[in-house]
Write an enzyme that holds these catalytic residues in place. Sequence first.
Site, PDB file in Angstrom:
ATOM      1  N   PHE A 232      39.561  41.024  44.908  1.00  0.00           N
ATOM      2  CA  PHE A 232      40.601  40.635  46.121  1.00  0.00           C
ATOM      3  C   PHE A 232      41.993  41.011  46.279  1.00  0.00           C
ATOM      4  O   PHE A 232      43.123  40.030  46.167  1.00  0.00           O
ATOM      5  CB  PHE A 232      40.864  38.496  45.847  1.00  0.00           C
ATOM      6  CG  PHE A 232      39.533  37.752  45.732  1.00  0.00           C
ATOM      7  CD1 PHE A 232      38.795  37.823  46.903  1.00  0.00           C
ATOM      8  CD2 PHE A 232      39.104  36.101  45.401  1.00  0.00           C
ATOM      9  CE1 PHE A 232      37.085  37.054  47.158  1.00  0.00           C
ATOM     10  CE2 PHE A 232      39.049  35.795  45.116  1.00  0.00           C
ATOM     11  CZ  PHE A 232      37.841  36.454  46.529  1.00  0.00           C
TER      12      PHE A 232
ATOM     13  N   SER B 188      32.676  35.087  45.871  1.00  0.00           N
ATOM     14  CA  SER B 188      32.581  36.342  45.400  1.00  0.00           C
ATOM     15  C   SER B 188      33.053  36.866  44.158  1.00  0.00           C
ATOM     16  O   SER B 188      32.965  35.763  42.515  1.00  0.00           O
ATOM     17  CB  SER B 188      34.724  36.667  45.720  1.00  0.00           C
ATOM     18  OG  SER B 188      34.419  38.053  44.656  1.00  0.00           O
TER      19      SER B 188
ATOM     20  N   THR C  70      36.310  37.795  40.590  1.00  0.00           N
ATOM     21  CA  THR C  70      37.230  36.967  40.380  1.00  0.00           C
ATOM     22  C   THR C  70      36.456  36.674  38.929  1.00  0.00           C
ATOM     23  O   THR C  70      35.713  35.173  39.451  1.00  0.00           O
ATOM     24  CB  THR C  70      37.743  36.096  41.744  1.00  0.00           C
ATOM     25  OG1 THR C  70      38.228  36.800  42.256  1.00  0.00           O
ATOM     26  CG2 THR C  70      38.919  35.319  40.456  1.00  0.00           C
TER      27      THR C  70
ATOM     28  N   LYS D 129      31.631  29.407  51.604  1.00  0.00           N
ATOM     29  CA  LYS D 129      31.255  30.931  51.881  1.00  0.00           C
ATOM     30  C   LYS D 129      30.245  30.944  49.993  1.00  0.00           C
ATOM     31  O   LYS D 129      30.665  30.601  48.940  1.00  0.00           O
ATOM     32  CB  LYS D 129      32.377  31.849  52.145  1.00  0.00           C
ATOM     33  CG  LYS D 129      31.254  33.196  52.144  1.00  0.00           C
ATOM     34  CD  LYS D 129      31.924  34.265  52.557  1.00  0.00           C
ATOM     35  CE  LYS D 129      30.928  35.557  53.113  1.00  0.00           C
ATOM     36  NZ  LYS D 129      31.746  36.679  53.054  1.00  0.00           N
TER      37      LYS D 129
HETATM   38  C1  LIG Z   1      34.344  45.960  50.225  1.00  0.00           C
HETATM   39  C2  LIG Z   1      33.764  44.918  50.735  1.00  0.00           C
HETATM   40  C3  LIG Z   1      34.804  43.800  50.493  1.00  0.00           C
HETATM   41  C4  LIG Z   1      34.960  42.407  50.641  1.00  0.00           C
HETATM   42  N1  LIG Z   1      35.307  41.022  50.312  1.00  0.00           N
HETATM   43  C5  LIG Z   1      35.212  39.900  50.665  1.00  0.00           C
HETATM   44  C6  LIG Z   1      36.567  38.910  51.007  1.00  0.00           C
HETATM   45  O1  LIG Z   1      37.854  39.449  49.996  1.00  0.00           O
HETATM   46  N2  LIG Z   1      35.550  38.279  50.645  1.00  0.00           N
HETATM   47  C7  LIG Z   1      34.678  37.551  51.287  1.00  0.00           C
HETATM   48  O2  LIG Z   1      34.466  36.491  51.366  1.00  0.00           O
HETATM   49  N3  LIG Z   1      33.786  38.385  51.387  1.00  0.00           N
HETATM   50  C8  LIG Z   1      34.011  39.244  51.283  1.00  0.00           C
HETATM   51  N4  LIG Z   1      32.623  40.546  51.540  1.00  0.00           N
HETATM   52  C9  LIG Z   1      31.563  40.360  51.436  1.00  0.00           C
HETATM   53  C10 LIG Z   1      31.237  40.281  53.000  1.00  0.00           C
HETATM   54  O3  LIG Z   1      31.872  39.718  53.831  1.00  0.00           O
HETATM   55  C11 LIG Z   1      30.231  39.687  53.233  1.00  0.00           C
HETATM   56  O4  LIG Z   1      30.035  38.288  52.895  1.00  0.00           O
HETATM   57  C12 LIG Z   1      28.823  40.995  52.403  1.00  0.00           C
HETATM   58  O5  LIG Z   1      29.493  41.726  52.438  1.00  0.00           O
HETATM   59  C13 LIG Z   1      27.288  40.646  52.715  1.00  0.00           C
HETATM   60  O6  LIG Z   1      27.161  41.328  54.291  1.00  0.00           O
HETATM   61  P1  LIG Z   1      26.788  42.331  55.249  1.00  0.00           P
HETATM   62  O7  LIG Z   1      25.377  42.787  54.178  1.00  0.00           O
HETATM   63  O8  LIG Z   1      26.698  43.019  56.158  1.00  0.00           O
HETATM   64  O9  LIG Z   1      27.560  43.226  54.372  1.00  0.00           O
HETATM   65  C14 LIG Z   1      33.263  41.889  50.693  1.00  0.00           C
HETATM   66  C15 LIG Z   1      32.309  42.800  51.156  1.00  0.00           C
HETATM   67  C16 LIG Z   1      32.836  44.150  51.513  1.00  0.00           C
HETATM   68  C17 LIG Z   1      31.642  45.014  51.345  1.00  0.00           C
END
Ligand SMILES: Cc1cc2nc3c(=O)[nH]c(=O)nc-3n(C[C@H](O)[C@H](O)[C@H](O)COP(=O)(O)O)c2cc1C
Length: 349
Positions: free
Chosen positions: A106, A165, A168, A205
């Site tokens: 975060f 997440s 955290t 989420k």
């Molecule tokens: C570098 C990175 C940072 C992320 N930061 C957050 C975040 O701050 N809050 C959140 O809810 N999800 C965060 N995610 C999760 C994504 O929103 C998503 O739920 C997750 O990557 C699965 O989707 P994908 O396979 O298409 O990446 C992050 C993902 C990545 C790769």
Amino acid sequence: MLAGLLRLLPPETAHRAALFIAGAIPPLPHRPRPRLALSLAGLRLPHPVGLAAGFDKNAVAFSGLLNFGFAFVEVGTVTLRPQAGNPQPRLFRLLEDRALINRMGFNNDGVEAVAARLARRDPKAGVVGANIGINRDSPDPIADFITVLEKLAPLVDYLVVNVSSPNTPGLRDWQRPERLAPLLAQLRDRLTTRTGGRRTPLFLKIAPDLDPAGEEALVATALDAGIDGLVVSNTTIARPSHLRSPLRVEPGGLSGAPLFAPSTELLRRIARRTGKRLVLIGVGGIDSAERAYAKIRAGASAIQLYTGLIYEGPGLLARILDGLERLLDRDRLERLEDAIGLDVQSPGG
Ligand SMILES: Cc1cc2nc3c(=O)[nH]c(=O)nc-3n(C[C@H](O)[C@H](O)[C@H](O)COP(=O)(O)O)c2cc1C
């Protein structure tokens, strides 16, 4: 090509470059796709594909990302106070697995700075949501969530409470009913009373790592709380045995191709349990139109991308939209809304 060039840079440098470019994208003409248009918890979307949380954590590029063609952009996760996040390196490319592991923790500018940027947005330019979380050292997480929600609710079209997440410590404990129920009740009350006639839709989420009992309890809590829907899912702390990259040992949340199957199965199970009582946003491992369509058939009304964009490049968005129209033709469906949940058996059936 852009994705290939950015991959020559260290992951976080590439991310900063991508944000810089994205933020500068001017309004572009887009072919209307009336068959893909839909309503998400009362929000009108031109098509179902949005940008997932974590890409534009600080609300610096959402206008350009909407101009580029995303139907909606979720900024955040935003916390009450600014936070540096974990020490670098904290973002890893598992190239062989078309996956990422992140333990960003975060990192964000805090709610004041993010709210100031969102206050300047043009609400007609497209749908923007805010994903909210808590500082690592928060003495009073519920109070933090409430303050962040109250500051951002008037500025965005929807809100997402992030209790999933993995980076955290203790955050995922808020998925347990005895903590989640009072949290959601208080947040929901603040939304109904503070924003007058308009009630901003509220989503939760969730993680893909719940055990079956935890999953059932969480869904029941979400239904009882009267929130609008779920974002399914965040990254996983699991490490499937088929991962090949040596970086698989890095701690953090795994995203991308290996997350597709588990997050889609979770989505389908939740859709089966909730029927149409919760609006579902599907996210996890989408890197093609087929995978986007599978999420929709598994019960998602809309979907979000993140890791797929890193490997496939920005052209992925148009490829998904073109492909969705073709898949509707194949299945002889008029509108994408008709495909939502087609692969979900009703509990009796
Ligand atoms: C570098 C990175 C940072 C992320 N930061 C957050 C975040 O701050 N809050 C959140 O809810 N999800 C965060 N995610 C999760 C994504 O929103 C998503 O739920 C997750 O990557 C699965 O989707 P994908 O396979 O298409 O990446 C992050 C993902 C990545 C790769």
